[in-house]
Design a protein around this motif. Structure first.
Motif, PDB file in Angstrom:
ATOM      1  N   THR A  19     -59.857   2.112   7.207  1.00  0.00           N
ATOM      2  CA  THR A  19     -58.985   1.521   7.031  1.00  0.00           C
ATOM      3  C   THR A  19     -58.535   0.561   5.636  1.00  0.00           C
ATOM      4  O   THR A  19     -58.508   1.006   4.796  1.00  0.00           O
ATOM      5  N   ASN A  20     -58.687  -0.384   6.561  1.00  0.00           N
ATOM      6  CA  ASN A  20     -59.009  -1.363   6.073  1.00  0.00           C
ATOM      7  C   ASN A  20     -60.494  -1.818   4.491  1.00  0.00           C
ATOM      8  O   ASN A  20     -59.760  -2.065   3.323  1.00  0.00           O
ATOM      9  N   LEU A  21     -60.729  -1.018   4.642  1.00  0.00           N
ATOM     10  CA  LEU A  21     -61.761   0.047   3.845  1.00  0.00           C
ATOM     11  C   LEU A  21     -61.716   0.147   2.443  1.00  0.00           C
ATOM     12  O   LEU A  21     -61.425   0.479   1.204  1.00  0.00           O
ATOM     13  N   ALA A  22     -60.856   1.105   3.034  1.00  0.00           N
ATOM     14  CA  ALA A  22     -59.813   2.331   2.067  1.00  0.00           C
ATOM     15  C   ALA A  22     -59.105   1.078   1.053  1.00  0.00           C
ATOM     16  O   ALA A  22     -59.376   1.680  -0.137  1.00  0.00           O
ATOM     17  N   ILE A  23     -58.426   0.608   1.523  1.00  0.00           N
ATOM     18  CA  ILE A  23     -57.473  -0.443   0.927  1.00  0.00           C
ATOM     19  C   ILE A  23     -57.992  -1.133  -0.323  1.00  0.00           C
ATOM     20  O   ILE A  23     -57.780  -1.535  -0.973  1.00  0.00           O
ATOM     21  N   MET A  24     -58.974  -1.542   0.882  1.00  0.00           N
ATOM     22  CA  MET A  24     -59.867  -2.964  -0.280  1.00  0.00           C
ATOM     23  C   MET A  24     -60.826  -2.210  -1.859  1.00  0.00           C
ATOM     24  O   MET A  24     -61.208  -2.786  -2.785  1.00  0.00           O
ATOM     25  N   LEU A  25     -61.059  -1.064  -1.053  1.00  0.00           N
ATOM     26  CA  LEU A  25     -61.705  -0.072  -2.375  1.00  0.00           C
ATOM     27  C   LEU A  25     -60.896  -0.361  -3.336  1.00  0.00           C
ATOM     28  O   LEU A  25     -60.568  -0.009  -4.047  1.00  0.00           O
ATOM     29  N   ALA A  33     -59.768   8.145  -1.890  1.00  0.00           N
ATOM     30  CA  ALA A  33     -58.781   9.167  -0.272  1.00  0.00           C
ATOM     31  C   ALA A  33     -59.740   8.615   0.925  1.00  0.00           C
ATOM     32  O   ALA A  33     -60.758   8.529   1.242  1.00  0.00           O
ATOM     33  N   TYR A  34     -59.022   8.070   1.580  1.00  0.00           N
ATOM     34  CA  TYR A  34     -59.124   8.216   3.359  1.00  0.00           C
ATOM     35  C   TYR A  34     -58.370  10.104   4.131  1.00  0.00           C
ATOM     36  O   TYR A  34     -57.781  10.111   3.986  1.00  0.00           O
ATOM     37  N   LEU A  35     -59.766   9.828   5.369  1.00  0.00           N
ATOM     38  CA  LEU A  35     -59.611  11.047   5.170  1.00  0.00           C
ATOM     39  C   LEU A  35     -59.993  11.264   6.566  1.00  0.00           C
ATOM     40  O   LEU A  35     -60.980  10.469   7.251  1.00  0.00           O
ATOM     41  N   ASP A  36     -58.687  11.582   7.863  1.00  0.00           N
ATOM     42  CA  ASP A  36     -58.730  11.080   8.818  1.00  0.00           C
ATOM     43  C   ASP A  36     -59.802  12.529   9.836  1.00  0.00           C
ATOM     44  O   ASP A  36     -58.593  13.095   9.529  1.00  0.00           O
ATOM     45  N   CYS A  37     -60.701  12.153  10.054  1.00  0.00           N
ATOM     46  CA  CYS A  37     -61.498  13.248  10.734  1.00  0.00           C
ATOM     47  C   CYS A  37     -61.752  14.396  12.233  1.00  0.00           C
ATOM     48  O   CYS A  37     -61.973  14.654  13.254  1.00  0.00           O
ATOM     49  N   ASP A  38     -61.054  12.196  12.613  1.00  0.00           N
ATOM     50  CA  ASP A  38     -60.696  12.449  14.070  1.00  0.00           C
ATOM     51  C   ASP A  38     -59.434  12.986  14.537  1.00  0.00           C
ATOM     52  O   ASP A  38     -58.669  12.955  14.421  1.00  0.00           O
ATOM     53  N   VAL A  39     -59.509  14.560  14.629  1.00  0.00           N
ATOM     54  CA  VAL A  39     -58.355  15.171  14.296  1.00  0.00           C
ATOM     55  C   VAL A  39     -57.697  15.557  16.308  1.00  0.00           C
ATOM     56  O   VAL A  39     -56.774  15.959  16.008  1.00  0.00           O
ATOM     57  N   GLU A  40     -58.669  15.145  16.694  1.00  0.00           N
ATOM     58  CA  GLU A  40     -58.195  15.251  18.104  1.00  0.00           C
ATOM     59  C   GLU A  40     -57.210  14.110  18.399  1.00  0.00           C
ATOM     60  O   GLU A  40     -56.004  14.238  19.200  1.00  0.00           O
ATOM     61  N   GLU A  41     -57.265  12.974  18.170  1.00  0.00           N
ATOM     62  CA  GLU A  41     -56.623  12.000  17.747  1.00  0.00           C
ATOM     63  C   GLU A  41     -56.399  10.693  16.675  1.00  0.00           C
ATOM     64  O   GLU A  41     -56.801   9.767  16.204  1.00  0.00           O
ATOM     65  N   PRO A  42     -55.339  11.829  15.658  1.00  0.00           N
ATOM     66  CA  PRO A  42     -55.489  11.257  14.744  1.00  0.00           C
ATOM     67  C   PRO A  42     -54.836   9.484  14.399  1.00  0.00           C
ATOM     68  O   PRO A  42     -53.585  10.081  14.767  1.00  0.00           O
ATOM     69  N   ASN A  43     -55.402   8.469  14.377  1.00  0.00           N
ATOM     70  CA  ASN A  43     -54.768   7.228  14.173  1.00  0.00           C
ATOM     71  C   ASN A  43     -54.511   6.303  12.918  1.00  0.00           C
ATOM     72  O   ASN A  43     -53.659   5.346  12.878  1.00  0.00           O
ATOM     73  N   VAL A 163     -63.171   7.950   2.124  1.00  0.00           N
ATOM     74  CA  VAL A 163     -63.355   7.508   3.466  1.00  0.00           C
ATOM     75  C   VAL A 163     -63.039   8.332   4.383  1.00  0.00           C
ATOM     76  O   VAL A 163     -61.742   8.892   4.578  1.00  0.00           O
ATOM     77  N   LEU A 164     -63.919   8.373   5.326  1.00  0.00           N
ATOM     78  CA  LEU A 164     -63.788   8.917   6.517  1.00  0.00           C
ATOM     79  C   LEU A 164     -64.246   8.785   7.318  1.00  0.00           C
ATOM     80  O   LEU A 164     -65.177   8.051   7.904  1.00  0.00           O
ATOM     81  N   ASP A 165     -63.330   8.850   8.296  1.00  0.00           N
ATOM     82  CA  ASP A 165     -62.887   8.196   9.465  1.00  0.00           C
ATOM     83  C   ASP A 165     -63.286   9.232  11.134  1.00  0.00           C
ATOM     84  O   ASP A 165     -62.918  10.473  11.177  1.00  0.00           O
TER      85      ASP A 165
END
Ligand code: SF4
Ligand code: SF4
Lengths: 280, 296
Positions: A19-25, A33-43, A163-165
């Motif tokens: 998340t911090n890298l997405a904002i800095m970029l 684009a920030y994509l949260d791929c931790d679909v079980e526990e997206p934070n 950015v893929l989390d």
């Protein structure tokens, strides 16, 4: 350019970094684009606080059997690798939660007794956090298969930086996330658990053929074995971020340490520079 | 016989450190690591492997380039986008199809429908599982090869083997270190278990993940309770978790403080209660007593 943030072990600071890298970029003037791929526990949404603009339900096609047409030939049962369909006497039953939606039974049935219906696996939500594009998937509770939802989230990639989390671990959903990333950051902490799981993550990244570097978080706890391992394996350690209780506290309330903790952003600069350099 | 599963939803909440301490305190039990794709419990318990077994979980499917006529049927029917048109030529066609092993789910449907019998699909070894002895009793654990599937199947297998072992040795408790998340390996670790302990931390993420994993245990009708690790990191959040528990009829069975001894113990290959007799160890012991009471 796609950058995936992954780690074998959970709780190493993947989401904080992503998340911090997405904002800095984005602050560097890039389209992100920030994509949260931790679909079980997206934070990620806790920290980026996006405005959700769209919501899409993701389905998988699963079989339904027309018992009147079924001749109990068992061909569907034979082709199914997941024990998701079975002939019991004159009836053929589908165990939806075991089905991987491969379509085998549907194709093989000689009497067209099988048709397909939708099973909901989760939702993808789209929006923006300021100028940063945002998407995450939420796996439906009780659903076992997360990769199809990860795939749906990944379709939201930006033509600038993405950015893929990634989810923790080294099996299917993590592999699905890092598969076509241009750079993978493996986040770890210098503890025995962290090192063990880093080794597994390195195996995964090598198998996938990804270009990867390591980021050591809470770099002053634990021992020096992680550093030694990286040296010996000739793995680049791109950044080391020291332990700081202020970061932990900031995290606990959903804050971004680049804004809440003076000096924190400096530790991420080498990563930002590498990502920007990699795109040129 | 009772099965206790410790899970966390969110990774890194200290689940494995707590399980290792339980392993030290509990009597007459079998230990199990169901976090098969990032197993860590063995780092503390230093198991001596007594038997090593292969895990055959999925199928390895590949195109035999010599037989492929590039008809494209496999590409048309594959639901996992695993078929690539970049295999070597073979004198009949300049290019053949190839299966990307990372995208392939091993359903074998392409092999069944290939008119040329050019696709081979056979059972593949995806990992290993072990029966071991540790200083705190028998342990069943596993290693899923990296970038593999079927972590759920392997978690189920490991649990079943532990049950057999417990019966053989007349041990009446199984303590399971579960996987993070709410997907396939977690579901395989908790279904049918007697009791689930959810280890969380007082952060917004921890609470959010707790809510999802708690809902999962409810969905499967399994009795569960909560433990807040590193509770002093943010007292307000710890109280918010207490409130969540209360609203949902769940119990908070313990609060454990943040203590650098936890990491030090890990570095020494010891459990927290072996390493220190400080407050943090007492809190874990109190948690254990509450778990035993609730489970009975
Ligand atoms: S679609 Fe595939 S996985 Fe689902 S029941 Fe049919 S054969 Fe089995
Ligand atoms: S393949 Fe079709 S006809 Fe044969 S058992 Fe299955 S559903 Fe019935």
């Amino acid at each position: 350019m796609k950058v995936a943030i992954a780690s074998g072990k959970g709780g190493t600071g993947k989401t904080t970094l992503a998340t911090n890298l997405a904002i800095m970029l984005s602050r560097a003037g890039e389209k992100v684009a920030y994509l949260d791929c931790d679909v079980e526990e997206p934070n990620g949404h806790i920290f980026l606080k996006p405005n959700i603009e769209k919501r899409e339900t993701v389905y998988l096609p699963v079989p339904v059997v027309d018992q009147d047409k079924c001749i109990s030939c068992r061909k569907c049962e034979e082709i199914c690798q997941y024990n998701a369909i079975a002939c019991m006497g004159k009836k053929t039953l589908v165990f939806q939660e075991l089905c991987h939606a491969c379509g085998g039974c549907y194709l093989v049935c000689p009497t067209n007794a099988i048709s397909e219906t939708d099973r909901e696996v989760g939702v993808v939500e789209d929006g923006h956090a300021g100028p940063v594009g945002f998407a995450h998937g939420k796996l439906k509770i009780g659903e076992a298969l997360s990769p199809p939802l990860v795939k749906a989230v990944k379709q939201r990639a930006s033509d600038g930086f993405t950015v893929l989390d990634a989810p923790p671990g080294t099996s299917c959903p993590a592999v699905e996330t890092i598969m076509d990333a241009d750079l993978v950051l493996l986040v770890t902490e210098p503890t025995p658990f962290g090192l063990n799981d880093l080794k597994l993550a390195v195996d995964m990244a090598r198998q996938v053929g990804s270009l990867f570097v390591v980021v050591v978080n809470r770099s002053d706890i634990g021992d020096d074995k992680t550093r030694k391992y990286c040296d010996q394996q000739r793995i680049e350690v791109l950044a080391e971020i020291p332990n700081d209780r202020r970061v932990a506290v900031c995290y606990s309330t959903g804050g971004l340490p680049i804004d809440g903790v003076p000096g924190y952003a400096d530790y991420l600069l080498p990563i930002v520079e590498r990502i920007l350099g990699g795109a040129r | 016989m009772k099965e206790l599963v410790v899970i966390s939803g969110k990774g890194g909440t200290g689940k494995t450190s707590i399980v290792a301490s339980f392993a030290t305190i509990a009597q007459k039990k079998v230990l199990v690591d169901c976090d098969v794709d990032a197993a860590d419990l063995h780092l503390v318990l230093a198991p001596r492997i007594l038997s090593r077994n292969v895990f055959i979980g999925g199928r390895e499917t590949r195109v035999l380039p010599g037989h492929c006529t590039a008809c494209g049927k496999c590409e048309e029917i594959c639901r996992f986008d695993a078929i690539r048109f970049d295999g070597p030529g073979n004198g009949i066609v300049p290019k053949t199809f190839r299966i990307d092993p990372l995208a392939c789910e091993g359903c074998g449907v392409c092999a069944h429908f290939c008119a040329e019998n050019a696709i081979e699909s056979k059972p593949s070894q995806n990992g290993e599982w072990f029966v071991s002895e540790t200083r705190h009793g028998p342990m069943v654990h596993a290693r899923l090869y990296s970038a593999e599937e079927n972590s759920g199947k392997l978690a189920t297998l490991v649990r079943n083997e532990a049950k057999k072992l417990a019966e053989e040795k007349s041990l009446d408790l199984i303590i399971i270190d579960g996987a993070p998340g709410i997907g396939c390996p977690v579901i395989a670790s908790v279904t049918g278990a007697d009791f689930v302990l959810i280890v969380t931390e007082p952060t917004l993420s921890g609470k959010h993940d707790l809510e999802r994993v708690f809902e999962l245990t409810k969905y499967f009708g399994i009795k569960s309770a909560i433990c807040v690790n590193k509770f002093d990191l943010n007292i307000e959040m710890t109280e918010a978790i207490d409130a969540f528990a209360k609203d949902n009829g769940a119990k908070v069975l313990g609060r454990i403080r943040y203590d650098s001894a936890v990491t030090k113990a890990q570095v020494m290959g010891a459990s927290v209660v072996e390493y220190t007799s400080g407050a943090v160890a007492n809190e874990i012991k109190a948690l254990w007593r509450n778990v035993v009471y609730e489970m009975a």
